[in-house]
Design a protein around this motif. Structure first.
Motif, short mmCIF file in Angstrom:
data_model
loop_
_atom_site.label_atom_id
_atom_site.label_comp_id
_atom_site.label_asym_id
_atom_site.label_seq_id
_atom_site.Cartn_x
_atom_site.Cartn_y
_atom_site.Cartn_z
N LYS A 178 -53.42 45.71 -3.90
CA LYS A 178 -53.89 46.63 -2.86
C LYS A 178 -55.10 46.06 -2.13
O LYS A 178 -55.23 46.21 -0.91
N VAL A 179 -55.99 45.40 -2.86
CA VAL A 179 -57.18 44.82 -2.24
C VAL A 179 -56.79 43.72 -1.26
O VAL A 179 -57.33 43.64 -0.16
N ALA A 180 -55.82 42.91 -1.63
CA ALA A 180 -55.38 41.82 -0.76
C ALA A 180 -54.74 42.39 0.51
O ALA A 180 -55.02 41.93 1.61
N ILE A 181 -53.87 43.39 0.36
CA ILE A 181 -53.22 44.00 1.52
C ILE A 181 -54.25 44.62 2.46
O ILE A 181 -54.18 44.48 3.67
N THR A 182 -55.24 45.31 1.88
CA THR A 182 -56.28 45.94 2.69
C THR A 182 -57.06 44.89 3.48
O THR A 182 -57.37 45.08 4.66
N ARG A 188 -58.22 42.36 8.74
CA ARG A 188 -58.34 41.16 9.58
C ARG A 188 -57.46 41.28 10.82
O ARG A 188 -57.86 40.92 11.92
N LEU A 189 -56.23 41.80 10.64
CA LEU A 189 -55.32 41.96 11.77
C LEU A 189 -55.89 42.97 12.77
O LEU A 189 -55.79 42.78 13.98
N ILE A 190 -56.48 44.05 12.26
CA ILE A 190 -57.06 45.06 13.15
C ILE A 190 -58.22 44.48 13.94
O ILE A 190 -58.35 44.70 15.14
N ALA A 204 -60.26 42.48 19.13
CA ALA A 204 -60.90 41.41 19.90
C ALA A 204 -60.03 41.04 21.10
O ALA A 204 -60.54 40.84 22.20
N LEU A 205 -58.71 40.98 20.91
CA LEU A 205 -57.82 40.64 22.01
C LEU A 205 -57.85 41.73 23.08
O LEU A 205 -57.90 41.44 24.28
N ASP A 256 -61.17 41.59 25.05
CA ASP A 256 -61.26 40.48 25.99
C ASP A 256 -60.18 40.57 27.06
O ASP A 256 -60.19 39.79 28.00
N GLY A 257 -59.24 41.51 26.91
CA GLY A 257 -58.19 41.68 27.90
C GLY A 257 -57.18 40.56 27.89
O GLY A 257 -56.53 40.28 28.89
N ARG A 258 -57.04 39.90 26.74
CA ARG A 258 -56.07 38.80 26.65
C ARG A 258 -54.76 39.29 26.06
O ARG A 258 -54.74 40.28 25.34
N ASN A 259 -53.69 38.60 26.36
CA ASN A 259 -52.39 38.93 25.79
C ASN A 259 -52.19 38.15 24.49
O ASN A 259 -52.72 37.06 24.32
N TRP A 260 -51.39 38.73 23.60
CA TRP A 260 -51.12 38.07 22.32
C TRP A 260 -50.17 36.91 22.56
O TRP A 260 -49.08 37.08 23.09
#
Length: 35
Positions: A6-10, A15-17, A22-23, A26-30
């Motif tokens: 659970k700690v690893a998934i969290t 990090r993804l959030i 950040a994207l 900054d108004g950038r596309n993925w």
């Protein structure tokens, strides 16, 4: 490494959030970069 599942998934979700925020800020596309 040696952490409960659970700690690893969290940590990964957090990090993804942060990356998504950040994207958006900054108004950038993925753009997925292939290795």
């Amino acid at each position: 490494a040696g952490k409960p599942f659970k700690v690893a998934i969290t940590a990964i979700m957090r990090r993804l959030i942060l990356l998504a925020n950040a994207l958006l800020r900054d108004g950038r596309n993925w753009t997925q970069s292939l290795p």
